[in-house]
Motif scaffolding. Sequence first.
Motif, PDB file in Angstrom:
ATOM      1  N   MET A   1     100.734  53.036 -13.978  1.00 26.75           N
ATOM      2  CA  MET A   1     100.525  51.547 -13.553  1.00 26.75           C
ATOM      3  C   MET A   1     101.353  51.591 -12.221  1.00 26.75           C
ATOM      4  O   MET A   1     100.683  50.878 -11.141  1.00 26.75           O
ATOM      5  CB  MET A   1     101.083  50.768 -14.588  1.00 26.75           C
ATOM      6  N   ASP A   2     102.346  52.338 -11.969  1.00 30.71           N
ATOM      7  CA  ASP A   2     103.100  52.513 -10.737  1.00 30.71           C
ATOM      8  C   ASP A   2     102.365  53.113  -9.658  1.00 30.71           C
ATOM      9  O   ASP A   2     102.361  52.818  -8.438  1.00 30.71           O
ATOM     10  CB  ASP A   2     104.298  53.063 -11.064  1.00 30.71           C
ATOM     11  N   ASP A   3     101.620  54.373 -10.244  1.00 32.22           N
ATOM     12  CA  ASP A   3     100.592  54.928  -9.162  1.00 32.22           C
ATOM     13  C   ASP A   3      99.649  53.804  -8.642  1.00 32.22           C
ATOM     14  O   ASP A   3      99.273  54.010  -7.255  1.00 32.22           O
ATOM     15  CB  ASP A   3     100.061  56.111  -9.831  1.00 32.22           C
ATOM     16  N   ILE A   4      99.269  53.253  -9.327  1.00 30.90           N
ATOM     17  CA  ILE A   4      98.009  52.126  -8.984  1.00 30.90           C
ATOM     18  C   ILE A   4      98.774  51.298  -8.030  1.00 30.90           C
ATOM     19  O   ILE A   4      98.032  50.924  -7.081  1.00 30.90           O
ATOM     20  CB  ILE A   4      97.433  51.324 -10.232  1.00 30.90           C
ATOM     21  N   PHE A   5     100.054  50.683  -8.339  1.00 29.88           N
ATOM     22  CA  PHE A   5     100.494  49.742  -7.544  1.00 29.88           C
ATOM     23  C   PHE A   5     100.798  50.533  -5.982  1.00 29.88           C
ATOM     24  O   PHE A   5     100.594  49.902  -5.030  1.00 29.88           O
ATOM     25  CB  PHE A   5     101.725  49.441  -7.910  1.00 29.88           C
ATOM     26  N   MET A   6     101.167  51.705  -5.985  1.00 29.83           N
ATOM     27  CA  MET A   6     101.583  52.654  -4.723  1.00 29.83           C
ATOM     28  C   MET A   6     100.183  52.674  -4.014  1.00 29.83           C
ATOM     29  O   MET A   6     100.334  52.589  -2.660  1.00 29.83           O
ATOM     30  CB  MET A   6     102.141  53.662  -5.001  1.00 29.83           C
ATOM     31  N   ASP A   7      99.198  52.928  -4.710  1.00 30.66           N
ATOM     32  CA  ASP A   7      97.747  53.117  -3.712  1.00 30.66           C
ATOM     33  C   ASP A   7      97.335  51.797  -3.355  1.00 30.66           C
ATOM     34  O   ASP A   7      96.715  51.802  -2.215  1.00 30.66           O
ATOM     35  CB  ASP A   7      96.704  53.596  -4.796  1.00 30.66           C
ATOM     36  N   THR A   8      97.476  50.593  -4.175  1.00 36.98           N
ATOM     37  CA  THR A   8      97.107  49.327  -3.583  1.00 36.98           C
ATOM     38  C   THR A   8      98.045  49.037  -2.276  1.00 36.98           C
ATOM     39  O   THR A   8      97.318  48.545  -1.433  1.00 36.98           O
ATOM     40  CB  THR A   8      97.361  48.266  -4.730  1.00 36.98           C
ATOM     41  N   ALA A   9      99.333  49.286  -2.470  1.00 38.23           N
ATOM     42  CA  ALA A   9     100.131  49.098  -1.213  1.00 38.23           C
ATOM     43  C   ALA A   9      99.873  49.980  -0.098  1.00 38.23           C
ATOM     44  O   ALA A   9      99.852  49.378   1.134  1.00 38.23           O
ATOM     45  CB  ALA A   9     101.633  49.351  -1.634  1.00 38.23           C
ATOM     46  N   LYS A  10      99.477  50.992  -0.376  1.00 37.82           N
ATOM     47  CA  LYS A  10      99.121  51.910   0.898  1.00 37.82           C
ATOM     48  C   LYS A  10      97.973  51.409   1.436  1.00 37.82           C
ATOM     49  O   LYS A  10      97.537  51.482   2.690  1.00 37.82           O
ATOM     50  CB  LYS A  10      99.075  53.422   0.280  1.00 37.82           C
ATOM     51  N   LYS A 154      91.961  39.341  -1.532  1.00 35.28           N
ATOM     52  CA  LYS A 154      92.073  39.789  -2.640  1.00 35.28           C
ATOM     53  C   LYS A 154      92.962  40.492  -3.198  1.00 35.28           C
ATOM     54  O   LYS A 154      93.696  40.737  -4.078  1.00 35.28           O
ATOM     55  CB  LYS A 154      90.541  40.048  -3.443  1.00 35.28           C
ATOM     56  N   LEU A 155      92.991  41.675  -2.325  1.00 36.64           N
ATOM     57  CA  LEU A 155      94.047  42.979  -2.534  1.00 36.64           C
ATOM     58  C   LEU A 155      95.629  42.314  -2.066  1.00 36.64           C
ATOM     59  O   LEU A 155      96.560  43.014  -3.147  1.00 36.64           O
ATOM     60  CB  LEU A 155      93.602  43.921  -1.414  1.00 36.64           C
ATOM     61  N   ARG A 156      95.636  41.476  -1.554  1.00 38.70           N
ATOM     62  CA  ARG A 156      96.987  41.085  -1.194  1.00 38.70           C
ATOM     63  C   ARG A 156      97.554  40.189  -2.266  1.00 38.70           C
ATOM     64  O   ARG A 156      98.623  40.296  -2.943  1.00 38.70           O
ATOM     65  CB  ARG A 156      96.980  39.809   0.055  1.00 38.70           C
ATOM     66  N   ASP A 157      96.573  39.341  -3.134  1.00 43.40           N
ATOM     67  CA  ASP A 157      96.933  38.814  -4.339  1.00 43.40           C
ATOM     68  C   ASP A 157      97.244  39.590  -5.647  1.00 43.40           C
ATOM     69  O   ASP A 157      97.766  39.229  -6.615  1.00 43.40           O
ATOM     70  CB  ASP A 157      95.998  37.672  -4.408  1.00 43.40           C
ATOM     71  N   LEU A 158      96.561  40.930  -5.351  1.00 39.35           N
ATOM     72  CA  LEU A 158      96.478  41.696  -6.624  1.00 39.35           C
ATOM     73  C   LEU A 158      98.079  42.351  -6.974  1.00 39.35           C
ATOM     74  O   LEU A 158      98.229  42.182  -8.354  1.00 39.35           O
ATOM     75  CB  LEU A 158      95.802  43.027  -6.284  1.00 39.35           C
ATOM     76  N   PRO A 159      98.948  42.397  -6.285  1.00 38.90           N
ATOM     77  CA  PRO A 159     100.259  42.996  -6.927  1.00 38.90           C
ATOM     78  C   PRO A 159     100.841  41.592  -7.476  1.00 38.90           C
ATOM     79  O   PRO A 159     101.179  41.881  -8.796  1.00 38.90           O
ATOM     80  CB  PRO A 159     101.121  43.051  -5.639  1.00 38.90           C
ATOM     81  N   GLN A 160     100.725  40.234  -6.868  1.00 35.56           N
ATOM     82  CA  GLN A 160     101.423  39.379  -7.463  1.00 35.56           C
ATOM     83  C   GLN A 160     100.781  39.104  -9.027  1.00 35.56           C
ATOM     84  O   GLN A 160     101.430  38.859 -10.162  1.00 35.56           O
ATOM     85  CB  GLN A 160     101.431  38.095  -6.804  1.00 35.56           C
ATOM     86  N   LYS A 161      99.477  39.360  -9.230  1.00 39.27           N
ATOM     87  CA  LYS A 161      98.680  39.157 -10.412  1.00 39.27           C
ATOM     88  C   LYS A 161      99.228  40.024 -11.452  1.00 39.27           C
ATOM     89  O   LYS A 161      99.322  39.809 -12.670  1.00 39.27           O
ATOM     90  CB  LYS A 161      97.193  39.045 -10.115  1.00 39.27           C
ATOM     91  N   ASN A 162      99.285  41.244 -10.835  1.00 37.12           N
ATOM     92  CA  ASN A 162      99.629  42.338 -11.494  1.00 37.12           C
ATOM     93  C   ASN A 162     100.997  42.244 -12.345  1.00 37.12           C
ATOM     94  O   ASN A 162     101.367  42.543 -13.559  1.00 37.12           O
ATOM     95  CB  ASN A 162      99.655  43.878 -10.973  1.00 37.12           C
ATOM     96  N   LYS A 163     101.823  41.636 -11.289  1.00 35.13           N
ATOM     97  CA  LYS A 163     103.114  41.231 -11.935  1.00 35.13           C
ATOM     98  C   LYS A 163     103.120  40.311 -12.922  1.00 35.13           C
ATOM     99  O   LYS A 163     103.774  40.243 -13.995  1.00 35.13           O
ATOM    100  CB  LYS A 163     104.120  40.869 -10.946  1.00 35.13           C
ATOM    101  N   LEU A 165     100.685  39.470 -15.195  1.00 35.15           N
ATOM    102  CA  LEU A 165     100.071  40.103 -16.262  1.00 35.15           C
ATOM    103  C   LEU A 165     101.257  40.921 -16.998  1.00 35.15           C
ATOM    104  O   LEU A 165     101.417  41.033 -18.068  1.00 35.15           O
ATOM    105  CB  LEU A 165      98.980  41.005 -15.797  1.00 35.15           C
ATOM    106  N   GLU A 166     102.037  41.645 -16.170  1.00 30.83           N
ATOM    107  CA  GLU A 166     102.962  42.567 -16.915  1.00 30.83           C
ATOM    108  C   GLU A 166     104.156  41.694 -17.402  1.00 30.83           C
ATOM    109  O   GLU A 166     104.426  41.983 -18.702  1.00 30.83           O
ATOM    110  CB  GLU A 166     103.797  43.431 -15.916  1.00 30.83           C
ATOM    111  N   ALA A 171     106.269  39.299 -22.470  1.00 32.71           N
ATOM    112  CA  ALA A 171     106.726  38.307 -23.487  1.00 32.71           C
ATOM    113  C   ALA A 171     105.867  38.470 -24.619  1.00 32.71           C
ATOM    114  O   ALA A 171     106.195  37.927 -25.809  1.00 32.71           O
ATOM    115  CB  ALA A 171     106.092  36.877 -22.581  1.00 32.71           C
ATOM    116  N   LEU A 172     104.772  38.745 -24.658  1.00 30.75           N
ATOM    117  CA  LEU A 172     103.786  39.061 -25.780  1.00 30.75           C
ATOM    118  C   LEU A 172     104.388  40.019 -26.750  1.00 30.75           C
ATOM    119  O   LEU A 172     104.501  39.781 -28.101  1.00 30.75           O
ATOM    120  CB  LEU A 172     102.442  39.375 -25.675  1.00 30.75           C
ATOM    121  N   LYS A 173     104.874  41.221 -26.063  1.00 26.20           N
ATOM    122  CA  LYS A 173     105.553  42.425 -27.111  1.00 26.20           C
ATOM    123  C   LYS A 173     107.036  41.618 -27.699  1.00 26.20           C
ATOM    124  O   LYS A 173     106.976  41.742 -28.759  1.00 26.20           O
ATOM    125  CB  LYS A 173     105.789  43.210 -26.140  1.00 26.20           C
TER     126      LYS A 173
END
Length: 285
Positions: A1-10, A154-163, A165-166, A171-173
């Motif tokens: 998941m962290d790798d995906i966030f790094m790729d998105t940020a790059k 959409k890519l700008r909003d993706l990190p916030q949405k991922n956060k 979701l996490e 909370a569900l766990k």
Amino acid sequence: MDDIFMDTAKALQAIEELNAEPISIIKLSEPISSEATQSEDARQRTSDASSASLDAPTPAGLEADLAHYKELFAKLRFSYVEQVTKEKFIRAIVGDPPLIVTMQENLELEKENAAVKSELKALKLEVADMVEELERKGRELSRRYETVQLETAKLRDLPQKNKQLEERIAALKAEQDLTGTDPSMNLPLAKTQELVAKRQREQAELARELEALQAKVPRKKKEAERLHAELQPLETKRQNGMAAAREAQRRKEAALGGAADDLEQRARWWRANEAILKQALDIES
């Protein structure tokens, strides 16, 4: 998941670097020739729409500018041909000796002129095709640029949405840890689908049973009304019996001797009848 966030940020950083310099069409703000100048009054007479189209080019503004410049170049061409023709004519007249053109030379010039015109027409058609192709590519690039802008948003909003979701997953766990582990929540996909199908079959069976019971409601209601009508006389008898028992009890207390015994026997008889009636009413209800 962290790798995906790094790729998105790059990727987002690369797009931001590319968008650092705004993409715009080259403005036709240079003078047509170094000798042609315009006065301040002429520049003030330039329409606001034209200035706005240069500052913020739009398809409609660019088409208007293109038509304007075509008209200017057509006038310039006409003026140039007229001026050159006048100069050649005057030089031919005042020259020493005068330049006299024969009929044969005119015919040869007309042939050369026809050939040049034919070549010019072919070049114009080629230029028109090139302009049409450029317009098509320009529209395609414009659509692609708009698509890139939307995807960038959409890519700008993706990190916030991922956060978010996490946080929701965490909370569900935590809620699952508090409420206890349900084995059905940890089943694989195939088992989960089988469980869902089983629950759906049970729900359908319950729905059929409910429908059957609802169909029996009118008949049961009529039967209950009939039983109520049958129990009404018994209820009346029971009330009469209770009244008589109370009266017998009162007489027993007031009477003496054999009469009291007789009243006691009658009271017992009424009480027995009352008990029988109560049992009958309980059974019917």
